[in-house]
Design an enzyme around this catalytic site. Structure first.
Site, PDB file in Angstrom:
ATOM      1  N   ASN A  37       0.814  -1.214   0.000  1.00 30.84           N
ATOM      2  CA  ASN A  37       0.000   0.000   0.000  1.00 30.84           C
ATOM      3  C   ASN A  37       0.851   1.269   0.000  1.00 30.84           C
ATOM      4  O   ASN A  37       1.638   1.498   0.927  1.00 30.84           O
ATOM      5  CB  ASN A  37      -0.890  -0.039   1.255  1.00 30.84           C
ATOM      6  CG  ASN A  37      -2.056   0.911   1.184  1.00 30.84           C
ATOM      7  OD1 ASN A  37      -2.316   1.514   0.143  1.00 30.84           O
ATOM      8  ND2 ASN A  37      -2.766   1.037   2.297  1.00 30.84           N
ATOM      9  N   HIS A 122     -14.232  -3.712  11.213  1.00 33.77           N
ATOM     10  CA  HIS A 122     -13.780  -2.423  11.740  1.00 33.77           C
ATOM     11  C   HIS A 122     -14.946  -1.486  12.036  1.00 33.77           C
ATOM     12  O   HIS A 122     -15.450  -0.826  11.132  1.00 33.77           O
ATOM     13  CB  HIS A 122     -12.932  -1.688  10.706  1.00 33.77           C
ATOM     14  CG  HIS A 122     -11.582  -2.284  10.483  1.00 33.77           C
ATOM     15  ND1 HIS A 122     -10.570  -1.571   9.887  1.00 33.77           N
ATOM     16  CD2 HIS A 122     -11.075  -3.502  10.769  1.00 33.77           C
ATOM     17  CE1 HIS A 122      -9.489  -2.343   9.813  1.00 33.77           C
ATOM     18  NE2 HIS A 122      -9.772  -3.518  10.335  1.00 33.77           N
ATOM     19  N   ARG A 147     -13.577  -4.683  15.876  1.00 31.96           N
ATOM     20  CA  ARG A 147     -12.513  -3.739  16.234  1.00 31.96           C
ATOM     21  C   ARG A 147     -13.144  -2.382  16.497  1.00 31.96           C
ATOM     22  O   ARG A 147     -13.968  -1.930  15.698  1.00 31.96           O
ATOM     23  CB  ARG A 147     -11.486  -3.640  15.108  1.00 31.96           C
ATOM     24  CG  ARG A 147     -10.221  -2.899  15.526  1.00 31.96           C
ATOM     25  CD  ARG A 147      -9.257  -2.690  14.369  1.00 31.96           C
ATOM     26  NE  ARG A 147      -9.607  -1.528  13.587  1.00 31.96           N
ATOM     27  CZ  ARG A 147      -8.773  -0.892  12.748  1.00 31.96           C
ATOM     28  NH1 ARG A 147      -7.539  -1.347  12.593  1.00 31.96           N
ATOM     29  NH2 ARG A 147      -9.159   0.153  12.067  1.00 31.96           N
ATOM     30  N   ASP A 220      -6.744  -1.144  17.768  1.00 33.67           N
ATOM     31  CA  ASP A 220      -5.464  -0.962  17.076  1.00 33.67           C
ATOM     32  C   ASP A 220      -4.825   0.354  17.525  1.00 33.67           C
ATOM     33  O   ASP A 220      -5.371   1.431  17.293  1.00 33.67           O
ATOM     34  CB  ASP A 220      -5.713  -0.935  15.559  1.00 33.67           C
ATOM     35  CG  ASP A 220      -4.433  -1.030  14.743  1.00 33.67           C
ATOM     36  OD1 ASP A 220      -3.347  -0.819  15.317  1.00 33.67           O
ATOM     37  OD2 ASP A 220      -4.524  -1.320  13.536  1.00 33.67           O
ATOM     38  N   HIS A 222      -1.908   1.380  16.406  1.00 30.31           N
ATOM     39  CA  HIS A 222      -1.186   1.875  15.225  1.00 30.31           C
ATOM     40  C   HIS A 222       0.157   2.511  15.570  1.00 30.31           C
ATOM     41  O   HIS A 222       0.485   3.603  15.083  1.00 30.31           O
ATOM     42  CB  HIS A 222      -2.083   2.824  14.409  1.00 30.31           C
ATOM     43  CG  HIS A 222      -2.167   2.438  12.965  1.00 30.31           C
ATOM     44  ND1 HIS A 222      -1.671   3.197  11.953  1.00 30.31           N
ATOM     45  CD2 HIS A 222      -2.678   1.338  12.376  1.00 30.31           C
ATOM     46  CE1 HIS A 222      -1.873   2.608  10.798  1.00 30.31           C
ATOM     47  NE2 HIS A 222      -2.488   1.464  11.018  1.00 30.31           N
ATOM     48  N   GLU A 246      -3.622  -4.088  19.559  1.00 33.25           N
ATOM     49  CA  GLU A 246      -2.736  -4.280  18.407  1.00 33.25           C
ATOM     50  C   GLU A 246      -1.732  -3.132  18.270  1.00 33.25           C
ATOM     51  O   GLU A 246      -2.080  -1.969  18.507  1.00 33.25           O
ATOM     52  CB  GLU A 246      -3.618  -4.354  17.161  1.00 33.25           C
ATOM     53  CG  GLU A 246      -2.880  -4.310  15.854  1.00 33.25           C
ATOM     54  CD  GLU A 246      -3.835  -4.299  14.671  1.00 33.25           C
ATOM     55  OE1 GLU A 246      -5.046  -4.531  14.856  1.00 33.25           O
ATOM     56  OE2 GLU A 246      -3.365  -4.057  13.551  1.00 33.25           O
ATOM     57  N   GLU A 272       1.778  -6.450  11.529  1.00 37.40           N
ATOM     58  CA  GLU A 272       1.274  -6.239  10.159  1.00 37.40           C
ATOM     59  C   GLU A 272       2.332  -5.617   9.252  1.00 37.40           C
ATOM     60  O   GLU A 272       2.277  -5.790   8.043  1.00 37.40           O
ATOM     61  CB  GLU A 272      -0.017  -5.422  10.157  1.00 37.40           C
ATOM     62  CG  GLU A 272       0.166  -3.972  10.531  1.00 37.40           C
ATOM     63  CD  GLU A 272      -1.169  -3.220  10.608  1.00 37.40           C
ATOM     64  OE1 GLU A 272      -2.151  -3.772  11.102  1.00 37.40           O
ATOM     65  OE2 GLU A 272      -1.195  -2.065  10.159  1.00 37.40           O
ATOM     66  N   ARG A 293       0.369 -10.797  13.515  1.00 32.02           N
ATOM     67  CA  ARG A 293      -0.496 -10.017  12.628  1.00 32.02           C
ATOM     68  C   ARG A 293      -0.095 -10.074  11.152  1.00 32.02           C
ATOM     69  O   ARG A 293      -0.718  -9.436  10.310  1.00 32.02           O
ATOM     70  CB  ARG A 293      -0.488  -8.544  13.084  1.00 32.02           C
ATOM     71  CG  ARG A 293      -1.270  -8.295  14.345  1.00 32.02           C
ATOM     72  CD  ARG A 293      -2.756  -8.311  14.084  1.00 32.02           C
ATOM     73  NE  ARG A 293      -3.185  -7.149  13.303  1.00 32.02           N
ATOM     74  CZ  ARG A 293      -4.087  -7.192  12.328  1.00 32.02           C
ATOM     75  NH1 ARG A 293      -4.640  -8.328  11.952  1.00 32.02           N
ATOM     76  NH2 ARG A 293      -4.425  -6.086  11.711  1.00 32.02           N
ATOM     77  N   HIS A 322      -3.393  -9.994   9.036  1.00 31.78           N
ATOM     78  CA  HIS A 322      -3.808  -8.681   8.565  1.00 31.78           C
ATOM     79  C   HIS A 322      -4.737  -8.846   7.362  1.00 31.78           C
ATOM     80  O   HIS A 322      -4.422  -9.570   6.436  1.00 31.78           O
ATOM     81  CB  HIS A 322      -2.545  -7.924   8.148  1.00 31.78           C
ATOM     82  CG  HIS A 322      -2.696  -6.471   7.971  1.00 31.78           C
ATOM     83  ND1 HIS A 322      -1.867  -5.735   7.150  1.00 31.78           N
ATOM     84  CD2 HIS A 322      -3.564  -5.583   8.517  1.00 31.78           C
ATOM     85  CE1 HIS A 322      -2.215  -4.466   7.192  1.00 31.78           C
ATOM     86  NE2 HIS A 322      -3.232  -4.338   8.014  1.00 31.78           N
ATOM     87  N   ASP A 326      -6.290  -3.295   1.557  1.00 26.75           N
ATOM     88  CA  ASP A 326      -5.081  -3.287   0.712  1.00 26.75           C
ATOM     89  C   ASP A 326      -4.440  -4.660   0.569  1.00 26.75           C
ATOM     90  O   ASP A 326      -3.501  -4.820  -0.214  1.00 26.75           O
ATOM     91  CB  ASP A 326      -4.074  -2.213   1.160  1.00 26.75           C
ATOM     92  CG  ASP A 326      -3.792  -2.202   2.649  1.00 26.75           C
ATOM     93  OD1 ASP A 326      -4.663  -1.740   3.418  1.00 26.75           O
ATOM     94  OD2 ASP A 326      -2.701  -2.631   3.040  1.00 26.75           O
ATOM     95  N   GLU A 349      -8.766 -10.782  10.293  1.00 32.15           N
ATOM     96  CA  GLU A 349      -9.290  -9.434  10.024  1.00 32.15           C
ATOM     97  C   GLU A 349      -9.972  -9.457   8.655  1.00 32.15           C
ATOM     98  O   GLU A 349      -9.460 -10.027   7.708  1.00 32.15           O
ATOM     99  CB  GLU A 349      -8.136  -8.422  10.018  1.00 32.15           C
ATOM    100  CG  GLU A 349      -8.591  -6.978   9.848  1.00 32.15           C
ATOM    101  CD  GLU A 349      -7.418  -5.993   9.836  1.00 32.15           C
ATOM    102  OE1 GLU A 349      -6.293  -6.408   9.485  1.00 32.15           O
ATOM    103  OE2 GLU A 349      -7.633  -4.823  10.174  1.00 32.15           O
ATOM    104  N   TRP A 412       2.563   6.964  12.452  1.00 28.72           N
ATOM    105  CA  TRP A 412       1.171   6.912  11.987  1.00 28.72           C
ATOM    106  C   TRP A 412       0.626   5.501  12.121  1.00 28.72           C
ATOM    107  O   TRP A 412       1.278   4.535  11.827  1.00 28.72           O
ATOM    108  CB  TRP A 412       1.051   7.339  10.513  1.00 28.72           C
ATOM    109  CG  TRP A 412      -0.398   7.423  10.128  1.00 28.72           C
ATOM    110  CD1 TRP A 412      -1.270   8.422  10.435  1.00 28.72           C
ATOM    111  CD2 TRP A 412      -1.153   6.449   9.406  1.00 28.72           C
ATOM    112  NE1 TRP A 412      -2.518   8.134   9.961  1.00 28.72           N
ATOM    113  CE2 TRP A 412      -2.485   6.917   9.318  1.00 28.72           C
ATOM    114  CE3 TRP A 412      -0.838   5.200   8.829  1.00 28.72           C
ATOM    115  CZ2 TRP A 412      -3.500   6.186   8.677  1.00 28.72           C
ATOM    116  CZ3 TRP A 412      -1.824   4.492   8.201  1.00 28.72           C
ATOM    117  CH2 TRP A 412      -3.160   4.979   8.120  1.00 28.72           C
TER     118      TRP A 412
HETATM  119  O1  EZ4 Z   1      -3.186   0.844   8.361  1.00 28.40           O
HETATM  120  O2  EZ4 Z   1      -3.502  -1.761   5.943  1.00 28.40           O
HETATM  121  O3  EZ4 Z   1      -5.082  -3.272  11.207  1.00 28.40           O
HETATM  122  N1  EZ4 Z   1      -5.113  -2.704  10.178  1.00 28.40           N
HETATM  123  C1  EZ4 Z   1      -4.369  -1.641   9.847  1.00 28.40           C
HETATM  124  C2  EZ4 Z   1      -4.528  -1.156   8.432  1.00 28.40           C
HETATM  125  C3  EZ4 Z   1      -3.265  -0.489   7.910  1.00 28.40           C
HETATM  126  C4  EZ4 Z   1      -3.261  -0.476   6.411  1.00 28.40           C
HETATM  127  C5  EZ4 Z   1      -1.921   0.025   5.875  1.00 28.40           C
HETATM  128  O4  EZ4 Z   1      -1.790  -0.275   4.530  1.00 28.40           O
HETATM  129  O5  EZ4 Z   1      -3.649  -1.132  10.663  1.00 28.40           O
HETATM  130  O6  EZ4 Z   1      -5.636  -0.308   8.326  1.00 28.40           O
HETATM  131 CO    CO Z   2      -3.334  -2.518  12.284  1.00 31.73          CO
END
Ligand code: EZ4
Ligand code: CO
Length: 412
Positions: A37, A122, A147, A220, A222, A246, A272, A293, A322, A326, A349, A412
């Site tokens: 992605n 999600h 989630r 998540d 992130h 996560e 992931e 993941r 994951h 994407d 997921e 991010w």
């Molecule tokens: O941000 O797949 O758990 N899922 C995630 C995703 C990722 C994207 C990045 O390409 O964290 O939404």
């Molecule tokens: Co994630």
């Protein structure tokens, strides 16, 4: 018997996908997902410029040997681009082998270890009312595990909060399935960890109060927290019995999870953005995580992810592959076959692909009562409609990024 053609197909129905299609002298084809992605064309070049000519003339039956050859002969091992490219070759070869055997791939991997794959969707909302609606919409659509991502007062745009995109197959379920925004520049989001840490436990308290103790809830992080912040969050979420937390810390520092682990019993999932077994070495050996993941697409294919999960199984660590949009339908199908076959499956997921994506990728999987199944079609059960793919040319797209209030770039 040999590989006579290797085509790299780039298509952008609802988003960009990179697919490798191998054709054998017997006239059998196999597909592999090579979608990375936001950096899609790097993998396209890796395959077209460096791998395709190595595949022509090779015996398509030698999956392990081809994996080792591509991994070791490059000298430059690992990395997301290399491992996505190898994964695509690996899955395409498994697809071909299963078609020769006239069996769905999971049969070649040992047969089904369960009837179906529990999947989570999600749900998200800018506030609790919107979040509750989203959870209800997911439950109406069959999801048994959810989630939960929430807006944070004072922050404008953050990861995981659905845009207005609505999946056609999932009327009423709003999805953040275009976090990779088309355009020449990434979108800017804002972030403040302290506000987030203050706000999130109350969201989970409200969700448990509204939806009861049974529904598995996930979250998540992130990669946004320091180890001590992640430890505090894990502890503050303990009363709400999460299925997992996560990516609580930036994933490249495996040691960070030691500190988190010592302070909380909230189950941890990570990986992931990992791409090889080496990324898991400390985490698995020291039992610092509960779920792996990695997707088939980003971790070297069926051959390599199975290796990771077999090592993880010794420590009761399970899969949590994951499955964002994407990961293409080809990558999702590969995940479903692997997940059905292994003993240590945890959860899958599942972000539902859009209608145009389903037009390009003809799929055999089923989605019933919250469970996925890859179907009984020989191979992985996906065929690419080349004419449909041709209607949707590549469009540049970037994942968003974020800055703190003082302008510092944050994870991010
Ligand atoms: O941000 O797949 O758990 N899922 C995630 C995703 C990722 C994207 C990045 O390409 O964290 O939404
Ligand atoms: Co994630």
């Amino acid at each position: 018997m040999s590989i006579i053609a290797a085509d790299v197909i780039v298509t952008s129905p609802d988003r960009n996908f990179v697919t490798l299609k191998l054709t054998t002298s017997e006239g059998v084809t196999g597909l592999g997902d090579a979608t990375l992605n936001g950096r899609e064309l790097a993998v396209v070049s890796y395959l077209r410029d460096h791998v395709v000519q190595l595949l022509i003339g090779r015996d398509e039956h030698r999956i392990e040997d081809t994996w080792q050859f591509l991994y070791r002969s490059a000298y430059w091992r690992r990395g997301p681009v290399t491992m996505a490219a190898i994964a695509a070759v690996d899955v395409a070869l498994w697809d071909i082998k299963a078609k020769y055997a006239r069996m769905p791939l999971y049969q070649l991997l040992g047969g089904a270890s369960r009837d179906g794959l529990l999947a989570y969707g999600h749900a998200s909302g800018r506030d609790n009312a919107e979040l509750f609606d989203s959870i209800r919409a997911h439950q109406a659509q069959g999801f048994r595990a959810i989630r939960v991502q929430s807006g944070v007062p004072g922050l404008h745009a953050i990861y995981g909060i659905a845009s207005n995109a609505t999946s056609a197959r999932n009327a009423g379920v709003r999805y953040d399935h275009e976090p990779a925004q088309r355009g020449a520049q990434p979108a800017l989001e804002d972030w403040d960890t302290r506000r987030y840490l203050r706000h999130l436990p109350g969201v989970f308290e409200a969700v448990r109060h509204e939806f009861g103790p049974d529904v598995p809830l996930l979250h998540d992080g992130h990669h946004r927290m320091t180890p001590i912040q992640a430890a505090a969050l894990g502890r503050s979420l303990e009363p709400y019995d999460l299925f997992w937390l996560e990516d609580c810390t930036p994933a490249e520092n495996q040691e960070a999870l030691r500190l988190v682990r010592h302070h909380t019993t909230t189950p941890l999932a990570i990986g992931e953005i990992f791409n090889s077994i080496w990324d898991y070495q400390v985490l698995v050996r020291e039992q610092l995580i509960d779920y792996v993941r990695s997707s088939v697409t980003h971790a070297g294919g069926i051959t390599h992810l199975r290796r990771i999960l077999d090592v993880a199984a010794q420590y009761q660590i399970k899969s949590g592959m994951h499955g964002p949009t994407d990961v293409s339908p080809v990558g999702m199908a590969a995940a479903m076959h692997l997940g059905l076959a292994i003993h240590n499956f945890g959860i899958q997921e599942y972000m539902v692909h859009g209608a145009r994506t389903d037009e390009v990728f003809e799929q055999s999987f089923t989605w019933r009562d919250g469970y996925l199944h890859p179907g009984e079609t020989p191979g992985i059960g996906v065929e690419l409609n080349v004419d449909a793919a041709g209607k949707y040319p590549y469009e540049q797209a970037y994942l968003p990024y974020n800055r703190l209030v003082d302008g510092t770039v944050h994870d991010w």
